[in-house]
Scaffold this motif. Sequence first.
Motif, PDB file in Angstrom:
ATOM      1  N   ARG A  44      24.874  -6.510  99.536  1.00 39.75           N
ATOM      2  CA  ARG A  44      25.855  -6.316  98.475  1.00 39.75           C
ATOM      3  C   ARG A  44      25.127  -6.078  97.155  1.00 39.75           C
ATOM      4  O   ARG A  44      23.972  -6.462  96.979  1.00 39.75           O
ATOM      5  CB  ARG A  44      26.775  -7.530  98.358  1.00 39.75           C
ATOM      6  N   PRO A  45      25.762  -5.424  96.203  1.00 34.15           N
ATOM      7  CA  PRO A  45      25.109  -5.176  94.916  1.00 34.15           C
ATOM      8  C   PRO A  45      24.882  -6.483  94.154  1.00 34.15           C
ATOM      9  O   PRO A  45      25.571  -7.475  94.375  1.00 34.15           O
ATOM     10  CB  PRO A  45      26.086  -4.264  94.172  1.00 34.15           C
ATOM     11  N   VAL A  46      23.912  -6.441  93.258  1.00 34.24           N
ATOM     12  CA  VAL A  46      23.567  -7.639  92.495  1.00 34.24           C
ATOM     13  C   VAL A  46      24.678  -7.987  91.519  1.00 34.24           C
ATOM     14  O   VAL A  46      25.011  -9.144  91.323  1.00 34.24           O
ATOM     15  CB  VAL A  46      22.230  -7.410  91.755  1.00 34.24           C
ATOM     16  N   LEU A  47      25.288  -6.982  90.886  1.00 35.45           N
ATOM     17  CA  LEU A  47      26.334  -7.221  89.896  1.00 35.45           C
ATOM     18  C   LEU A  47      27.661  -6.733  90.452  1.00 35.45           C
ATOM     19  O   LEU A  47      27.821  -5.550  90.739  1.00 35.45           O
ATOM     20  CB  LEU A  47      26.011  -6.481  88.596  1.00 35.45           C
ATOM     21  N   GLN A  48      28.598  -7.626  90.628  1.00 28.56           N
ATOM     22  CA  GLN A  48      29.923  -7.239  91.100  1.00 28.56           C
ATOM     23  C   GLN A  48      30.845  -7.114  89.902  1.00 28.56           C
ATOM     24  O   GLN A  48      30.990  -8.044  89.115  1.00 28.56           O
ATOM     25  CB  GLN A  48      30.468  -8.283  92.073  1.00 28.56           C
ATOM     26  N   LEU A  49      31.454  -5.939  89.765  1.00 25.35           N
ATOM     27  CA  LEU A  49      32.336  -5.670  88.637  1.00 25.35           C
ATOM     28  C   LEU A  49      33.782  -5.886  89.081  1.00 25.35           C
ATOM     29  O   LEU A  49      34.374  -5.051  89.750  1.00 25.35           O
ATOM     30  CB  LEU A  49      32.119  -4.244  88.141  1.00 25.35           C
ATOM     31  N   THR A  50      34.327  -7.033  88.730  1.00 25.40           N
ATOM     32  CA  THR A  50      35.715  -7.355  89.060  1.00 25.40           C
ATOM     33  C   THR A  50      36.606  -6.920  87.904  1.00 25.40           C
ATOM     34  O   THR A  50      36.115  -6.634  86.811  1.00 25.40           O
ATOM     35  CB  THR A  50      35.871  -8.866  89.300  1.00 25.40           C
ATOM     36  N   PRO A  51      37.911  -6.849  88.101  1.00 26.49           N
ATOM     37  CA  PRO A  51      38.798  -6.460  86.996  1.00 26.49           C
ATOM     38  C   PRO A  51      38.686  -7.390  85.785  1.00 26.49           C
ATOM     39  O   PRO A  51      38.733  -6.937  84.646  1.00 26.49           O
ATOM     40  CB  PRO A  51      40.198  -6.535  87.618  1.00 26.49           C
ATOM     41  N   GLY A  52      38.501  -8.676  86.034  1.00 21.73           N
ATOM     42  CA  GLY A  52      38.346  -9.611  84.913  1.00 21.73           C
ATOM     43  C   GLY A  52      37.060  -9.350  84.143  1.00 21.73           C
ATOM     44  O   GLY A  52      37.032  -9.424  82.908  1.00 21.73           O
ATOM     45  N   THR A  53      35.991  -9.027  84.870  1.00 17.15           N
ATOM     46  CA  THR A  53      34.720  -8.724  84.206  1.00 17.15           C
ATOM     47  C   THR A  53      34.824  -7.435  83.409  1.00 17.15           C
ATOM     48  O   THR A  53      34.291  -7.338  82.300  1.00 17.15           O
ATOM     49  CB  THR A  53      33.607  -8.594  85.257  1.00 17.15           C
ATOM     50  N   ALA A  54      35.518  -6.442  83.964  1.00 21.85           N
ATOM     51  CA  ALA A  54      35.693  -5.177  83.246  1.00 21.85           C
ATOM     52  C   ALA A  54      36.467  -5.388  81.950  1.00 21.85           C
ATOM     53  O   ALA A  54      36.109  -4.838  80.903  1.00 21.85           O
ATOM     54  CB  ALA A  54      36.398  -4.162  84.142  1.00 21.85           C
ATOM     55  N   VAL A  55      37.530  -6.207  82.000  1.00 19.69           N
ATOM     56  CA  VAL A  55      38.317  -6.485  80.793  1.00 19.69           C
ATOM     57  C   VAL A  55      37.461  -7.217  79.766  1.00 19.69           C
ATOM     58  O   VAL A  55      37.516  -6.921  78.558  1.00 19.69           O
ATOM     59  CB  VAL A  55      39.579  -7.300  81.157  1.00 19.69           C
ATOM     60  N   ALA A  56      36.628  -8.161  80.224  1.00 21.14           N
ATOM     61  CA  ALA A  56      35.764  -8.898  79.301  1.00 21.14           C
ATOM     62  C   ALA A  56      34.741  -7.967  78.658  1.00 21.14           C
ATOM     63  O   ALA A  56      34.471  -8.067  77.444  1.00 21.14           O
ATOM     64  CB  ALA A  56      35.055 -10.026  80.047  1.00 21.14           C
ATOM     65  N   LEU A  57      34.174  -7.040  79.444  1.00 14.69           N
ATOM     66  CA  LEU A  57      33.198  -6.098  78.880  1.00 14.69           C
ATOM     67  C   LEU A  57      33.852  -5.167  77.868  1.00 14.69           C
ATOM     68  O   LEU A  57      33.289  -4.896  76.800  1.00 14.69           O
ATOM     69  CB  LEU A  57      32.548  -5.288  80.001  1.00 14.69           C
ATOM     70  N   VAL A  58      35.048  -4.680  78.178  1.00 11.72           N
ATOM     71  CA  VAL A  58      35.749  -3.785  77.246  1.00 11.72           C
ATOM     72  C   VAL A  58      36.101  -4.519  75.960  1.00 11.72           C
ATOM     73  O   VAL A  58      35.930  -3.990  74.851  1.00 11.72           O
ATOM     74  CB  VAL A  58      37.007  -3.187  77.917  1.00 11.72           C
TER      75      VAL A  58
END
Length: 104
Positions: A44-58
């Motif tokens: 699996r990839p090292v960094l999993q981009l979940t919807p919550g993580t995407a919202v936090a990054l934005v």
Amino acid sequence: MFHPKIPTMPQPSGLVTPPAVVQPTTITPGAPAPAPAATPEPSRPVLQLTPGTAVALVSAGTAVVLVVGTVLVSLLLAVAVTSASVAVCAVVLRSLIASNAKRR
């Protein structure tokens, strides 16, 4: 005055020891080293981009842009206010100098 003075190399003082002589050694062949074990690739990839993580990054990116924009606009405003005050001072000084010239 304009000629550079080149420093001279000082002479060595005290006893100077000669360099040590290194004797070559013989190499005896031994058993070959074992090959390193292969490490398995992660599935699996090292960094999993979940919807919550995407919202936090934005939201973090938006906050950074807003803060940097605020700082830049405040700096521009400070320059504008300073230049306006310098212009007003110049007009007042010019008026004072002109009125003094008329009185004489």
